[in-house]
Write an enzyme that holds these catalytic residues in place. Structure first.
Site, PDB file in Angstrom:
ATOM      1  N   LYS A 266       0.836  -1.209   0.000  1.00 29.52           N
ATOM      2  CA  LYS A 266       0.000   0.000   0.000  1.00 29.52           C
ATOM      3  C   LYS A 266       0.868   1.256   0.000  1.00 29.52           C
ATOM      4  O   LYS A 266       0.480   2.269  -0.566  1.00 29.52           O
ATOM      5  CB  LYS A 266      -0.947   0.018   1.202  1.00 29.52           C
ATOM      6  CG  LYS A 266      -2.051  -1.046   1.121  1.00 29.52           C
ATOM      7  CD  LYS A 266      -3.376  -0.491   0.677  1.00 29.52           C
ATOM      8  CE  LYS A 266      -4.233  -1.559   0.029  1.00 29.52           C
ATOM      9  NZ  LYS A 266      -5.408  -1.944   0.742  1.00 29.52           N
TER      10      LYS A 266
ATOM     11  N   LYS B 199      -3.104 -10.959  -7.194  1.00 32.94           N
ATOM     12  CA  LYS B 199      -4.454 -11.303  -6.742  1.00 32.94           C
ATOM     13  C   LYS B 199      -5.465 -10.325  -7.347  1.00 32.94           C
ATOM     14  O   LYS B 199      -5.134  -9.175  -7.635  1.00 32.94           O
ATOM     15  CB  LYS B 199      -4.536 -11.309  -5.213  1.00 32.94           C
ATOM     16  CG  LYS B 199      -4.658  -9.972  -4.560  1.00 32.94           C
ATOM     17  CD  LYS B 199      -5.176 -10.088  -3.120  1.00 32.94           C
ATOM     18  CE  LYS B 199      -5.477  -8.694  -2.595  1.00 32.94           C
ATOM     19  NZ  LYS B 199      -6.278  -8.652  -1.411  1.00 32.94           N
TER      20      LYS B 199
ATOM     21  N   LYS C  80      -9.966  -5.330  -5.302  1.00 30.45           N
ATOM     22  CA  LYS C  80     -11.049  -4.394  -5.564  1.00 30.45           C
ATOM     23  C   LYS C  80     -10.537  -2.974  -5.773  1.00 30.45           C
ATOM     24  O   LYS C  80     -11.228  -2.147  -6.317  1.00 30.45           O
ATOM     25  CB  LYS C  80     -12.115  -4.458  -4.469  1.00 30.45           C
ATOM     26  CG  LYS C  80     -11.711  -3.950  -3.104  1.00 30.45           C
ATOM     27  CD  LYS C  80     -12.962  -3.804  -2.252  1.00 30.45           C
ATOM     28  CE  LYS C  80     -12.847  -4.406  -0.866  1.00 30.45           C
ATOM     29  NZ  LYS C  80     -11.770  -3.866  -0.020  1.00 30.45           N
TER      30      LYS C  80
HETATM   31  P1  ATP Z   1      -7.877  -3.940  -1.557  1.00 37.28           P
HETATM   32  O1  ATP Z   1      -7.808  -4.089  -3.045  1.00 37.28           O
HETATM   33  O2  ATP Z   1      -8.450  -2.629  -1.089  1.00 37.28           O
HETATM   34  O3  ATP Z   1      -6.616  -4.341  -0.861  1.00 37.28           O
HETATM   35  P2  ATP Z   1      -9.151  -6.464  -1.350  1.00 37.28           P
HETATM   36  O4  ATP Z   1      -9.914  -6.705  -2.591  1.00 37.28           O
HETATM   37  O5  ATP Z   1      -7.857  -7.169  -1.195  1.00 37.28           O
HETATM   38  O6  ATP Z   1      -8.982  -4.940  -1.091  1.00 37.28           O
HETATM   39  P3  ATP Z   1      -9.962  -6.743   1.356  1.00 37.28           P
HETATM   40  O7  ATP Z   1     -10.899  -5.777   1.938  1.00 37.28           O
HETATM   41  O8  ATP Z   1      -8.521  -6.553   1.683  1.00 37.28           O
HETATM   42  O9  ATP Z   1     -10.129  -6.812  -0.201  1.00 37.28           O
HETATM   43  O10 ATP Z   1     -10.355  -8.213   1.691  1.00 37.28           O
HETATM   44  C1  ATP Z   1     -11.598  -8.671   2.153  1.00 37.28           C
HETATM   45  C2  ATP Z   1     -11.567 -10.167   2.269  1.00 37.28           C
HETATM   46  O11 ATP Z   1     -11.594 -10.736   0.962  1.00 37.28           O
HETATM   47  C3  ATP Z   1     -10.312 -10.726   2.944  1.00 37.28           C
HETATM   48  O12 ATP Z   1     -10.637 -11.851   3.704  1.00 37.28           O
HETATM   49  C4  ATP Z   1      -9.437 -11.068   1.788  1.00 37.28           C
HETATM   50  O13 ATP Z   1      -8.445 -11.996   2.107  1.00 37.28           O
HETATM   51  C5  ATP Z   1     -10.471 -11.594   0.801  1.00 37.28           C
HETATM   52  N1  ATP Z   1      -9.982 -11.412  -0.553  1.00 37.28           N
HETATM   53  C6  ATP Z   1      -9.657 -10.256  -1.153  1.00 37.28           C
HETATM   54  N2  ATP Z   1      -9.218 -10.453  -2.408  1.00 37.28           N
HETATM   55  C7  ATP Z   1      -9.270 -11.786  -2.597  1.00 37.28           C
HETATM   56  C8  ATP Z   1      -8.933 -12.638  -3.689  1.00 37.28           C
HETATM   57  N3  ATP Z   1      -8.473 -12.142  -4.832  1.00 37.28           N
HETATM   58  N4  ATP Z   1      -9.114 -13.966  -3.538  1.00 37.28           N
HETATM   59  C9  ATP Z   1      -9.601 -14.474  -2.391  1.00 37.28           C
HETATM   60  N5  ATP Z   1      -9.932 -13.749  -1.324  1.00 37.28           N
HETATM   61  C10 ATP Z   1      -9.775 -12.408  -1.414  1.00 37.28           C
END
Ligand code: ATP
Ligand code: LTN
Length: 325
Positions: free
Chosen positions: A108, A190, A193
């Site tokens: 980040k 990964k 969002k």
């Molecule tokens: P950001 O992009 O803002 O880092 P994010 O998409 O990674 O956000 P988080 O809010 O960090 O989402 O994660 C919410 C939940 O969803 C967590 O348990 C995280 O591990 C899971 N998660 C997020 N992205 C994935 C992914 N690509 N595959 C599986 N689980 C995910």
């Protein structure tokens, strides 16, 4: 059990498969606390209107994808002040060196070079507080959060070592298949969002967009449908998405779709994605149309969560020698 998601943007298919859908099962088998991590979201600059909307939206996605607020405890982190209070306390039980090693902080701060703030750095101490307030044994999260849960365990063990048994030391529960849904354009990353590319499927994308993004997903030129994450990462990602959506294994899916073409695999993933996502979108729209009802649900959740959280905080402050408790 306990888990949270940052209210930092529109949820993705990764969030749905790695978090929201697995959560549904937990509410039936466990006393399940689940929340929107709005305090965590502000570690990256937020526009007030969007931030507010995103927090409601996340509550609505939780419910639309199957959480029942009468069964689990669903709330917003900022509605339970014990989180920030314990978060502050735990800052003093967390070492700079530990925080410096956190991958999410490193990522980040790369992404937001002009705003590497102290909140972003101490984020894991607040996350430890989120967890330890409720004494969960298990914290279901995606693979990327494992490091934060490990740190939470270290903080809890350290505190217990100094003041006697206070916190339950929790462990991470990582879903087996969809632990890490990959970006459709770059299967080494990964699906995230906060990455606004055609590699991420957002839960709000319409059917056409979902179809387009999946059709454009990067595969390879081997033209052989087998499940081989090392050498055919893009295809493996599609098979994992399909398997999670249809309750099978990626190996089984590869066997069922064996052949020299990837077109049928993509078609199957598109059908499975739409079958799952469209009804969830419809429920989401209904919930978002009635914010007063969402406020109601969240107020009840916060009241329930506060009972437990305040009890833990009181115990912590008593043990540490604070006055007034
Ligand atoms: P950001 O992009 O803002 O880092 P994010 O998409 O990674 O956000 P988080 O809010 O960090 O989402 O994660 C919410 C939940 O969803 C967590 O348990 C995280 O591990 C899971 N998660 C997020 N992205 C994935 C992914 N690509 N595959 C599986 N689980 C995910
Ligand atoms: N950091 C997590 C969100 C989060 C969380 C938590 C997850 C905040 N507090 C407590 C589990 C338990 C994330 O970025 N997914």
């Amino acid at each position: 059990m306990l888990s949270g998601i940052q209210a930092s943007g529109q949820p993705s298919l990764g969030n749905l498969l790695g978090a929201l859908i697995p959560f549904n099962q937990y509410q039936n088998t466990h006393n399940f606390y689940v929340f929107m991590a709005d305090h965590h979201a502000i570690t990256v600059r937020q526009d007030p209107k969007t931030f507010r909307e995103n927090t409601y939206a996340l509550a609505a996605w939780y419910i639309a994808s199957g959480l029942n607020p009468d069964v689990c405890t669903l709330f917003a982190q900022s509605h339970v002040p014990a989180h920030t209070e314990l978060g502050w306390i735990l800052n003093s039980f967390t070492q700079m060196g530990e925080l410096e090693r956190m991958t999410q902080f490193k990522d980040k701060s790369q992404q937001h070079k002009q705003n590497i703030n102290a909140g972003l750095f101490t984020y894991p101490a607040l996350q430890a507080a989120d967890i330890l307030l409720y004494h969960p044994h298990e914290v279901p999260v995606g693979e990327d959060q494992r490091q934060h849960i490990e740190l939470t365990r270290d903080i809890a063990t350290r505190f217990n070592g100094i003041y006697g048994d206070t916190f339950t030391v929790p462990k991470a529960v990582i879903p087996k298949v969809a632990a890490r849904v990959k970006d459709l354009q770059d299967p080494t990353k990964k699906m995230s969002k906060s990455n606004d590319s055609i590699g991420t499927i957002f839960l709000l994308d319409n059917a056409k967009t979902i179809e387009k993004k999946l059709k454009k997903a990067v595969t390879d030129t081997k033209e052989n449908v087998i499940y081989d994450p090392q050498n055919q990462a893009g295809l493996a990602n599609l098979l994992e998405i399909y398997a999670t959506l249809t309750n099978t294994t990626p190996q089984q899916a590869a066997e069922d779709m064996a052949g020299p073409q990837y077109g049928p695999v993509k078609k199957a993933v598109i059908d499975a994605a739409l079958t799952t996502i469209i009804p969830i979108q419809e429920k989401y729209q209904t919930l978002m149309a009635d914010k007063a009802e969402l406020d109601n649900i969240l107020a009840k959740g916060a009241a329930k969560a506060s009972l437990k959280a305040n009890q833990t905080l009181l115990n912590v402050k008593q043990k540490m020698g604070y006055t007034g408790v």
